[in-house]
Scaffold this motif. Structure first.
Motif, PDB file in Angstrom:
ATOM      1  N   VAL A  89       0.815  -1.220   0.000  1.00 24.30           N
ATOM      2  CA  VAL A  89       0.000   0.000   0.000  1.00 24.30           C
ATOM      3  C   VAL A  89       0.847   1.268   0.000  1.00 24.30           C
ATOM      4  CG1 VAL A  89      -2.062  -1.049   1.010  1.00 24.30           C
ATOM      5  CG2 VAL A  89      -0.314  -0.108   2.516  1.00 24.30           C
ATOM      6  N   LYS A  90       2.146   1.103   0.274  1.00 32.35           N
ATOM      7  CA  LYS A  90       3.050   2.252   0.294  1.00 32.35           C
ATOM      8  C   LYS A  90       4.405   1.758  -0.208  1.00 32.35           C
ATOM      9  CE  LYS A  90       4.664   3.947   4.338  1.00 32.35           C
ATOM     10  NZ  LYS A  90       4.659   4.623   5.643  1.00 32.35           N
ATOM     11  N   GLU A  91       4.959   2.471  -1.166  1.00 34.34           N
ATOM     12  CA  GLU A  91       6.242   2.066  -1.730  1.00 34.34           C
ATOM     13  C   GLU A  91       7.320   2.019  -0.653  1.00 34.34           C
ATOM     14  OE1 GLU A  91       7.369   0.954  -4.793  1.00 34.34           O
ATOM     15  OE2 GLU A  91       5.215   0.806  -5.167  1.00 34.34           O
ATOM     16  N   LEU A  92       8.122   0.970  -0.719  1.00 34.78           N
ATOM     17  CA  LEU A  92       9.248   0.838   0.207  1.00 34.78           C
ATOM     18  C   LEU A  92      10.366   1.777  -0.227  1.00 34.78           C
ATOM     19  CD1 LEU A  92       9.201  -3.028   0.403  1.00 34.78           C
ATOM     20  CD2 LEU A  92       8.922  -1.518   2.348  1.00 34.78           C
ATOM     21  N   PRO A  93      11.020   2.421   0.717  1.00 28.79           N
ATOM     22  CA  PRO A  93      12.152   3.283   0.359  1.00 28.79           C
ATOM     23  C   PRO A  93      13.308   2.436  -0.161  1.00 28.79           C
ATOM     24  CG  PRO A  93      11.860   3.207   2.743  1.00 28.79           C
ATOM     25  CD  PRO A  93      10.749   2.414   2.140  1.00 28.79           C
ATOM     26  N   HIS A  94      14.148   3.031  -0.969  1.00 27.69           N
ATOM     27  CA  HIS A  94      15.314   2.316  -1.475  1.00 27.69           C
ATOM     28  C   HIS A  94      16.409   2.359  -0.411  1.00 27.69           C
ATOM     29  CE1 HIS A  94      18.027   0.526  -4.301  1.00 27.69           C
ATOM     30  NE2 HIS A  94      18.927   1.447  -4.002  1.00 27.69           N
ATOM     31  N   PHE A  95      16.694   1.202   0.163  1.00 26.77           N
ATOM     32  CA  PHE A  95      17.715   1.078   1.198  1.00 26.77           C
ATOM     33  C   PHE A  95      18.815   0.163   0.708  1.00 26.77           C
ATOM     34  CE2 PHE A  95      14.277   1.612   4.648  1.00 26.77           C
ATOM     35  CZ  PHE A  95      14.614   2.935   4.862  1.00 26.77           C
ATOM     36  N   ASP A  96      20.019   0.383   1.224  1.00 29.27           N
ATOM     37  CA  ASP A  96      21.065  -0.605   0.965  1.00 29.27           C
ATOM     38  C   ASP A  96      20.774  -1.816   1.853  1.00 29.27           C
ATOM     39  OD1 ASP A  96      22.125  -0.172   3.580  1.00 29.27           O
ATOM     40  OD2 ASP A  96      23.551   1.301   2.841  1.00 29.27           O
ATOM     41  N   LEU A  97      21.536  -2.871   1.668  1.00 23.71           N
ATOM     42  CA  LEU A  97      21.286  -4.130   2.375  1.00 23.71           C
ATOM     43  C   LEU A  97      21.326  -3.976   3.892  1.00 23.71           C
ATOM     44  CD1 LEU A  97      20.569  -6.779   1.146  1.00 23.71           C
ATOM     45  CD2 LEU A  97      22.952  -7.466   1.235  1.00 23.71           C
ATOM     46  N   LEU A  98      22.265  -3.208   4.395  1.00 24.02           N
ATOM     47  CA  LEU A  98      22.382  -3.010   5.836  1.00 24.02           C
ATOM     48  C   LEU A  98      21.159  -2.286   6.399  1.00 24.02           C
ATOM     49  CD1 LEU A  98      24.130  -3.399   8.345  1.00 24.02           C
ATOM     50  CD2 LEU A  98      25.245  -1.231   7.813  1.00 24.02           C
ATOM     51  N   GLU A  99      20.685  -1.259   5.694  1.00 25.71           N
ATOM     52  CA  GLU A  99      19.494  -0.530   6.139  1.00 25.71           C
ATOM     53  C   GLU A  99      18.246  -1.411   6.075  1.00 25.71           C
ATOM     54  OE1 GLU A  99      19.188   2.603   7.511  1.00 25.71           O
ATOM     55  OE2 GLU A  99      21.360   2.472   7.609  1.00 25.71           O
ATOM     56  N   GLN A 100      18.150  -2.260   5.035  1.00 31.39           N
ATOM     57  CA  GLN A 100      17.021  -3.186   4.930  1.00 31.39           C
ATOM     58  C   GLN A 100      17.011  -4.131   6.125  1.00 31.39           C
ATOM     59  OE1 GLN A 100      16.899  -5.401   1.240  1.00 31.39           O
ATOM     60  NE2 GLN A 100      17.313  -3.566   0.037  1.00 31.39           N
ATOM     61  N   GLU A 101      18.197  -4.643   6.469  1.00 31.94           N
ATOM     62  CA  GLU A 101      18.304  -5.565   7.589  1.00 31.94           C
ATOM     63  C   GLU A 101      17.911  -4.882   8.892  1.00 31.94           C
ATOM     64  OE1 GLU A 101      21.982  -7.574   9.736  1.00 31.94           O
ATOM     65  OE2 GLU A 101      21.613  -8.462   7.759  1.00 31.94           O
ATOM     66  N   LYS A 102      18.351  -3.649   9.082  1.00 33.94           N
ATOM     67  CA  LYS A 102      17.999  -2.916  10.308  1.00 33.94           C
ATOM     68  C   LYS A 102      16.489  -2.692  10.393  1.00 33.94           C
ATOM     69  CE  LYS A 102      21.356   0.395  10.164  1.00 33.94           C
ATOM     70  NZ  LYS A 102      22.050   1.614  10.591  1.00 33.94           N
ATOM     71  N   LEU A 103      15.872  -2.305   9.273  1.00 28.12           N
ATOM     72  CA  LEU A 103      14.425  -2.084   9.253  1.00 28.12           C
ATOM     73  C   LEU A 103      13.685  -3.370   9.611  1.00 28.12           C
ATOM     74  CD1 LEU A 103      12.026  -0.148   8.575  1.00 28.12           C
ATOM     75  CD2 LEU A 103      12.130  -1.099   6.254  1.00 28.12           C
ATOM     76  N   LEU A 104      14.094  -4.485   9.019  1.00 26.94           N
ATOM     77  CA  LEU A 104      13.439  -5.751   9.316  1.00 26.94           C
ATOM     78  C   LEU A 104      13.652  -6.154  10.773  1.00 26.94           C
ATOM     79  CD1 LEU A 104      14.109  -7.788   6.063  1.00 26.94           C
ATOM     80  CD2 LEU A 104      11.889  -7.034   6.924  1.00 26.94           C
ATOM     81  N   LYS A 105      14.868  -6.042  11.276  1.00 23.29           N
ATOM     82  CA  LYS A 105      15.128  -6.404  12.670  1.00 23.29           C
ATOM     83  C   LYS A 105      14.281  -5.558  13.612  1.00 23.29           C
ATOM     84  CE  LYS A 105      19.833  -8.244  12.519  1.00 23.29           C
ATOM     85  NZ  LYS A 105      21.234  -7.995  12.933  1.00 23.29           N
TER      86      LYS A 105
END
Length: 120
Positions: A89-105
């Motif tokens: 419902v909302k576009e995900l921001p473009h993150f590098d792999l480390l930022e993606q991992e932090k967001l998920l954690k």
């Protein structure tokens, strides 16, 4: 540069892994293993023998569930086999792999705190 919030996140993550180790008598190896556990929890059918495709679907369910806390996904419904379906419902921001991992954690920790009342 390491920030206090990154250290706090990692402390909570390690605490969560320890909690899961005590609950299931096996420490999850990585982020994907924790996502798989969340997928099983969200499916609500218990542990079973899942095909490779079903395992991927379980991880997708988990990612959608945890990212729903930030409004990225919304539950669309449950199919006739009991599998939840999510829509973006909302576009995900473009993150590098480390930022993606932090967001998920961060959202995985939130999931265990909100949905399962686990305090880390």
């Amino acid at each position: 540069m390491v920030y206090k919030k990154d250290i706090d996140l990692e402390r909570q993550w390690i605490s969560l892994l320890g909690h899961l180790d005590r609950q299931i008598n096996k420490r999850p190896r990585d982020l994907n293993a924790v996502l798989f556990l969340i997928g099983i929890q969200e499916l609500g059918k218990g542990v079973g023998n899942f095909s490779k495709e079903e395992k991927q679907d379980l991880m997708h369910i988990a990612i959608c569930k945890v990212l729903s806390f930030s409004g990225f996904y919304e539950l669309e419904g449950i199919d006739e086999d009991g599998w939840p379906h999510w829509k973006l419902v909302k576009e995900l921001p473009h993150f590098d792999l480390l930022e993606q991992e932090k967001l998920l954690k961060m959202h995985i920790i939130e999931y265990f705190q909100k949905e399962l009342d686990i305090h880390l």
